[in-house]
Design a protein around this motif. Sequence first.
Motif, mmCIF file in Angstrom:
data_model
loop_
_atom_site.group_PDB
_atom_site.id
_atom_site.type_symbol
_atom_site.label_atom_id
_atom_site.label_comp_id
_atom_site.label_asym_id
_atom_site.label_seq_id
_atom_site.Cartn_x
_atom_site.Cartn_y
_atom_site.Cartn_z
ATOM 1 N N VAL A 184 7.275 -14.200 55.962
ATOM 2 C CA VAL A 184 8.618 -14.700 56.184
ATOM 3 C C VAL A 184 8.567 -16.215 56.053
ATOM 4 N N GLN A 185 9.433 -16.750 55.194
ATOM 5 C CA GLN A 185 9.480 -18.192 54.979
ATOM 6 C C GLN A 185 10.891 -18.696 55.212
ATOM 7 N N GLN A 186 10.981 -19.936 55.680
ATOM 8 C CA GLN A 186 12.279 -20.588 55.691
ATOM 9 C C GLN A 186 12.304 -21.561 54.525
ATOM 10 N N PHE A 187 13.502 -21.830 53.999
ATOM 11 C CA PHE A 187 13.614 -22.780 52.899
ATOM 12 C C PHE A 187 14.800 -23.691 53.122
ATOM 13 N N ALA A 188 14.711 -24.870 52.528
ATOM 14 C CA ALA A 188 15.810 -25.834 52.516
ATOM 15 C C ALA A 188 15.871 -26.412 51.109
ATOM 16 N N ILE A 189 17.077 -26.441 50.539
ATOM 17 C CA ILE A 189 17.283 -26.954 49.189
ATOM 18 C C ILE A 189 18.393 -27.999 49.268
ATOM 19 N N ASP A 190 18.044 -29.249 48.970
ATOM 20 C CA ASP A 190 18.988 -30.351 49.067
ATOM 21 C C ASP A 190 20.043 -30.286 47.968
ATOM 22 N N PRO A 191 21.194 -30.948 48.184
ATOM 23 C CA PRO A 191 22.212 -31.001 47.133
ATOM 24 C C PRO A 191 21.622 -31.537 45.825
ATOM 25 N N GLY A 250 25.147 -23.540 53.723
ATOM 26 C CA GLY A 250 25.284 -24.033 52.363
ATOM 27 C C GLY A 250 25.626 -22.937 51.370
ATOM 28 N N THR A 251 25.800 -23.359 50.123
ATOM 29 C CA THR A 251 26.122 -22.448 49.036
ATOM 30 C C THR A 251 25.044 -22.573 47.968
ATOM 31 N N LEU A 252 24.495 -21.449 47.553
ATOM 32 C CA LEU A 252 23.406 -21.426 46.586
ATOM 33 C C LEU A 252 23.821 -20.581 45.388
ATOM 34 N N THR A 253 23.607 -21.115 44.188
ATOM 35 C CA THR A 253 23.891 -20.378 42.964
ATOM 36 C C THR A 253 22.597 -19.814 42.416
ATOM 37 N N GLY A 259 26.257 -27.701 45.596
ATOM 38 C CA GLY A 259 27.162 -28.183 46.627
ATOM 39 C C GLY A 259 26.776 -29.557 47.150
ATOM 40 N N ASP A 260 27.418 -29.942 48.249
ATOM 41 C CA ASP A 260 27.157 -31.261 48.835
ATOM 42 C C ASP A 260 26.480 -31.184 50.196
ATOM 43 N N GLU A 261 25.986 -30.002 50.567
ATOM 44 C CA GLU A 261 25.217 -29.872 51.805
ATOM 45 C C GLU A 261 23.922 -29.117 51.529
ATOM 46 N N THR A 262 22.926 -29.366 52.375
ATOM 47 C CA THR A 262 21.640 -28.693 52.230
ATOM 48 C C THR A 262 21.789 -27.201 52.470
ATOM 49 N N VAL A 263 21.172 -26.411 51.602
ATOM 50 C CA VAL A 263 21.149 -24.957 51.766
ATOM 51 C C VAL A 263 19.936 -24.609 52.617
ATOM 52 N N ARG A 264 20.120 -23.750 53.614
ATOM 53 C CA ARG A 264 19.018 -23.292 54.455
ATOM 54 C C ARG A 264 19.060 -21.776 54.527
ATOM 55 N N GLY A 265 17.872 -21.179 54.479
ATOM 56 C CA GLY A 265 17.810 -19.731 54.535
ATOM 57 C C GLY A 265 16.413 -19.231 54.843
ATOM 58 N N ILE A 266 16.296 -17.921 54.802
ATOM 59 C CA ILE A 266 15.054 -17.210 55.116
ATOM 60 C C ILE A 266 14.740 -16.267 53.962
ATOM 61 N N ASP A 267 13.477 -16.225 53.560
ATOM 62 C CA ASP A 267 13.008 -15.271 52.549
ATOM 63 C C ASP A 267 11.876 -14.434 53.128
ATOM 64 N N VAL A 268 11.842 -13.168 52.742
ATOM 65 C CA VAL A 268 10.747 -12.257 53.085
ATOM 66 C C VAL A 268 10.157 -11.784 51.763
ATOM 67 N N PHE A 269 8.827 -11.872 51.638
ATOM 68 C CA PHE A 269 8.133 -11.458 50.421
ATOM 69 C C PHE A 269 7.168 -10.319 50.729
ATOM 70 N N ASN A 270 7.168 -9.318 49.849
ATOM 71 C CA ASN A 270 6.229 -8.204 49.951
ATOM 72 C C ASN A 270 5.645 -7.964 48.565
ATOM 73 N N PRO A 271 4.324 -8.084 48.392
ATOM 74 C CA PRO A 271 3.329 -8.558 49.347
ATOM 75 C C PRO A 271 3.519 -10.045 49.631
ATOM 76 N N PRO A 272 2.756 -10.595 50.585
ATOM 77 C CA PRO A 272 2.929 -12.001 50.957
ATOM 78 C C PRO A 272 2.823 -12.934 49.750
ATOM 79 N N ARG A 273 3.664 -13.955 49.763
ATOM 80 C CA ARG A 273 3.634 -14.980 48.714
ATOM 81 C C ARG A 273 3.487 -16.323 49.404
ATOM 82 N N GLU A 274 2.383 -16.975 49.132
ATOM 83 C CA GLU A 274 2.136 -18.234 49.837
ATOM 84 C C GLU A 274 2.324 -19.465 48.976
ATOM 85 N N ASN A 275 1.890 -19.422 47.732
ATOM 86 C CA ASN A 275 1.990 -20.602 46.860
ATOM 87 C C ASN A 275 2.723 -20.245 45.581
ATOM 88 N N PRO A 276 4.019 -20.571 45.522
ATOM 89 C CA PRO A 276 4.778 -20.220 44.311
ATOM 90 C C PRO A 276 4.257 -20.970 43.090
#
Length: 111
Positions: free
Chosen positions: A30-37, A57-60, A90-107
């Motif tokens: 389980v990872q959290q992510f943040a993507i700036d505008p 936030g809004t993510l495309t 958008g104009d605000e940071t997007v924040r969310g959670i991702d779950v990977f199966n199997p684990p993904r550590e280094n994209p």
Amino acid sequence: MEIIGTDSDPTEALDGVRLALLAGGEAMNVQQFAIDPGASVPAHSHPHEQAGYLVEGTLTFVLDDEERELGPGDSYVIPGGESHGAENRGDETVRGIDVFNPPRENPDWAE
């Protein structure tokens, strides 16, 4: 049981894109992510199934032949092997959670 606190330091995988591991096991993580505008994750694919949830936030999402805009409270599942990318238009940071199966550590897109 292993407990990993949410205070793990985020890694800046790309300019304006930060990831932090929240919990990891043998079958998933389980990872959290943040993507700036203005930041984006380039199109890529991986063998991992990916399920996620947007908190703010809004993510495309940019898929092979379409775009999907998601906002707070939206969730998604991306099958392993499916090409996808994401852009914060958008104009605000997007924040969310991702779950990977199997684990993904280094994209690979971060290299």
